[in-house]
Design a protein around this motif. Structure first.
Motif, PDB file in Angstrom:
ATOM      1  N   MET A 167       0.840  -1.196   0.000  1.00 26.12           N
ATOM      2  CA  MET A 167       0.000   0.000   0.000  1.00 26.12           C
ATOM      3  C   MET A 167       0.872   1.242   0.000  1.00 26.12           C
ATOM      4  O   MET A 167       1.803   1.353   0.776  1.00 26.12           O
TER       5      MET A 167
ATOM      6  N   TRP B 293       0.371   4.251   1.012  1.00 27.79           N
ATOM      7  CA  TRP B 293       0.368   5.082   2.213  1.00 27.79           C
ATOM      8  C   TRP B 293       1.370   4.601   3.241  1.00 27.79           C
ATOM      9  O   TRP B 293       1.982   5.372   3.953  1.00 27.79           O
ATOM     10  N   ALA B 294       1.558   3.282   3.308  1.00 27.25           N
ATOM     11  CA  ALA B 294       2.449   2.719   4.321  1.00 27.25           C
ATOM     12  C   ALA B 294       3.848   3.298   4.219  1.00 27.25           C
ATOM     13  O   ALA B 294       4.548   3.464   5.218  1.00 27.25           O
TER      14      ALA B 294
ATOM     15  N   TRP C 231     -12.468   4.160  -1.150  1.00 30.86           N
ATOM     16  CA  TRP C 231     -11.926   3.736   0.141  1.00 30.86           C
ATOM     17  C   TRP C 231     -11.930   2.221   0.258  1.00 30.86           C
ATOM     18  O   TRP C 231     -12.861   1.544  -0.191  1.00 30.86           O
TER      19      TRP C 231
ATOM     20  N   LYS D 146      -9.963  -1.475   6.025  1.00 33.52           N
ATOM     21  CA  LYS D 146      -8.714  -1.726   6.753  1.00 33.52           C
ATOM     22  C   LYS D 146      -7.526  -0.961   6.193  1.00 33.52           C
ATOM     23  O   LYS D 146      -6.492  -0.884   6.850  1.00 33.52           O
ATOM     24  N   GLU D 147      -7.643  -0.395   5.007  1.00 38.90           N
ATOM     25  CA  GLU D 147      -6.505   0.282   4.389  1.00 38.90           C
ATOM     26  C   GLU D 147      -6.581   1.803   4.519  1.00 38.90           C
ATOM     27  O   GLU D 147      -5.547   2.471   4.481  1.00 38.90           O
ATOM     28  N   ASN D 148      -7.769   2.352   4.660  1.00 47.95           N
ATOM     29  CA  ASN D 148      -7.926   3.803   4.721  1.00 47.95           C
ATOM     30  C   ASN D 148      -8.306   4.266   6.118  1.00 47.95           C
ATOM     31  O   ASN D 148      -9.288   3.786   6.698  1.00 47.95           O
TER      32      ASN D 148
ATOM     33  N   ASN E 142      -5.964   8.964   5.317  1.00 50.07           N
ATOM     34  CA  ASN E 142      -4.635   8.477   5.669  1.00 50.07           C
ATOM     35  C   ASN E 142      -3.735   9.603   6.190  1.00 50.07           C
ATOM     36  O   ASN E 142      -2.672   9.901   5.602  1.00 50.07           O
TER      37      ASN E 142
ATOM     38  N   TYR F  12      -3.509   2.358  12.150  1.00 51.01           N
ATOM     39  CA  TYR F  12      -3.338   1.538  10.953  1.00 51.01           C
ATOM     40  C   TYR F  12      -2.740   0.182  11.313  1.00 51.01           C
ATOM     41  O   TYR F  12      -3.203  -0.867  10.836  1.00 51.01           O
TER      42      TYR F  12
ATOM     43  N   SER G  23      -5.343  -1.927  12.786  1.00 49.17           N
ATOM     44  CA  SER G  23      -6.302  -2.423  11.794  1.00 49.17           C
ATOM     45  C   SER G  23      -5.761  -3.624  11.031  1.00 49.17           C
ATOM     46  O   SER G  23      -6.528  -4.496  10.623  1.00 49.17           O
ATOM     47  N   GLN G  24      -4.433  -3.659  10.823  1.00 46.64           N
ATOM     48  CA  GLN G  24      -3.843  -4.786  10.109  1.00 46.64           C
ATOM     49  C   GLN G  24      -3.795  -6.046  10.959  1.00 46.64           C
ATOM     50  O   GLN G  24      -3.581  -7.146  10.438  1.00 46.64           O
TER      51      GLN G  24
END
Length: 525
Positions: free
Chosen positions: A1, A3-4, A273, A276-278, A309, A319, A322-323
């Motif tokens: 991802m 954003w990470a 969106w 779990k990623e946003n 994000n 985040y 969430s992962q």
């Protein structure tokens, strides 16, 4: 991802970008009455760890922080972080003509953003609205600077901004064009800076727990996208066409909370969106109690600014949490805490037969594919007098994931470490009730009903630690307090979107031996 990778900024020395009114970074549990409201406070640069080169192309560009009413502004460059709906009204100068207007919010630094109002003909405003969207970098030429009213009236239906001014862009004198010069990416990075201090938000459990005190308040929320609902078309009270989209958020204190979107721009934004990623920092949303759904929810309004994000420590931690969770797991609703803060027993009044809970049509037109109700049923399986390990499980205290029995470490690779990398981490776990119960009434049996947390403690009558110390005879005695008894059972029935035809997950919220008259009355009706 993508954003990470931004979190790498936390690992290198950062250029200090102090924000107006920014507070030290920390967990954002704002006490009732102590949270920032309206124009108080300001944004925080949060986790931005790079020096931004925001000087335009060097030709007569004014920064928002340098504006004053006496200036003649030739050029302002910034990224659009919020956008309002277009409006029209009759002209004061000519009662036979209409004026069209729309407002957006422009940002050119981590600490500075300002509202811009565009005026013009219907065709001009319609073209601007369709051409420019949140996330685009634009250049404004020949704008007028106006001082905001001291009473806050200028921002009653616009986002709060730290600037003492607002801008006016007239079709006949000014212009707006896309900005695509060499430093456009520096402006785009501003999209990850929240509009409020990075720790100025309520957790979801804070909102639900303090519901009556917060009803109608405008606050900020930090949450992870769990589900983006379908866009629904409807008509307003005056016959106008409206769209609505419900977005379900979660955080490390609660598994579900609804953010309602009515704005076309935000609804379009939400379609991209990913669960779990946003991470969403929703600044200035209105929270209220929904009588029909019997729960608290938030609504994005004209003042709302959504940061997707955000590059802050708080979002970084959320985040990683969430992962570590599985949205499809049967007991995810329990992962953020033993008590479900989204449910109030006093508000559950609908009585169901067990066969109704198996009906796939039950979940249609419900919030988050969830139904709460009461069943009067016999407890036909309640095996708590076997080995304590059969009714007690453990989860990691850091990421809340289940830990396999006899394991000495958390198997979740995304579990946030409490010690530096490479250090030995002893297993830190939480014991919790994890019981499967069967319910039976005159219409059938439901097996595998999930009983845990506070509901299990209230039903059994003791904590997990106390239960472990009981002998077999005492555990058997506790079992027969409910086994084969007709009980009044409060349940939460859930199914995953797209999997409504499968048997739903049944979680017991509360169970008590039923009053005989009450049970008979329910059977007769």
């Amino acid at each position: 991802m993508s954003w990470a990778s931004n979190f790498e900024d936390f690992k290198r020395p950062a250029t200090t970008l102090n924000a107006v009114g920014g507070r030290p970074s920390g967990r954002g549990r704002i006490p009732i009455g102590g949270g920032r409201r309206g124009g108080a406070g300001g944004p925080s640069a949060g986790g931005i760890g790079v020096q931004l080169q925001l000087q335009g192309d060097g030709r007569d560009v004014q920064m928002i922080a340098e504006l004053s009413p006496a200036m003649s502004v030739s050029k302002i460059i910034g990224v659009i972080i919020a956008k309002g709906q277009p409006r029209h009204f009759m002209s004061k100068k000519d009662s036979s003509s209409e004026r069209y207007v729309f407002t957006f919010t422009l940002r050119d630094s981590p600490t500075d953003f300002i509202n811009v109002t565009c005026w013009g003909s219907e065709q001009h405003i319609t073209e601007l609205v369709s051409q420019y969207h949140i996330g685009q970098v634009v250049q404004l030429d020949h704008v007028d600077i106006q001082t905001k009213a001291n009473d806050g009236s200028d921002e009653k239906f616009k986002p709060w901004t730290p600037s003492a001014y607002q801008l006016s862009l007239n079709e006949t004198r000014g212009s707006m064009i896309p900005y695509t010069s060499w430093n456009v990416n520096d402006y785009l990075r501003l999209l990850q800076v929240p509009a409020k201090a990075s720790n100025d938000f309520y957790t979801i459990s804070d909102i639900v727990t303090n519901g009556p005190a917060l009803n109608g308040e405008i606050i900020s929320i930090l949450g992870v996208v769990r589900q983006v609902g379908q866009v629904r078309q409807m008509n307003g009270k005056s016959g106008q066409h409206l769209q609505k989209c419900d977005v379900t958020l979660f955080d490390d204190t609660s598994s579900a909370f609804t953010l309602v979107l009515w704005d076309d721009e935000l609804i379009s934004l939400a379609q991209s969106w990913i669960p779990k990623e946003n991470i969403i920092f929703a600044a200035d949303v209105r929270v209220s109690y929904n009588d029909w759904k019997k729960t608290m929810l938030a609504t994005a309004i004209a003042k709302t600014i959504l940061t997707i994000n955000p590059d802050t420590a708080e979002a970084h931690n959320l985040y990683h949490y969430s992962q570590s969770v599985d949205l499809n797991s049967e007991d995810f609703d329990m992962a953020a805490g033993d008590k479900d803060p989204t449910v109030s027993l006093a508000e559950i009044t609908t009585v169901y037969r067990l066969e109704q809970l198996k009906d796939p049509h039950l979940m249609q037109n419900t919030q988050n594919n969830t139904v709460c109700g009461i069943v009067y049923a016999f407890v036909s399986m309640f095996d708590i007098d076997n080995s304590p390990s059969s009714v007690i499980s453990i989860r990691c205290s850091r990421c809340h994931c289940r830990i396999a029995k006899n394991s000495e470490c958390c198997s979740n690779q995304n579990c946030p470490p409490s010690l530096p990398s490479g250090s030995f981490q002893p297993l830190d776990f939480i014991k919790f009730y994890d019981i499967r119960v069967a319910l039976t009434d005159e219409t059938g049996t439901l097996s595998g009903c999930f009983l845990a947390g506070e509901a299990a403690e209230n039903m059994i009558g003791c904590s997990v630690e106390e239960f472990v110390s009981l002998n077999d005879a005492k555990r058997t005695e506790l079992k027969w307090n409910f086994l084969l008894e007709r009980c009044k059972v409060y349940v939460k029935v859930s199914s995953l979107q797209g999997q409504e035809k499968r048997l739903p997950s049944i979680r017991i919220l509360h169970c008590e031996v039923a009053n005989i008259k009450e049970a008979v009355d329910s059977f007769m009706h």
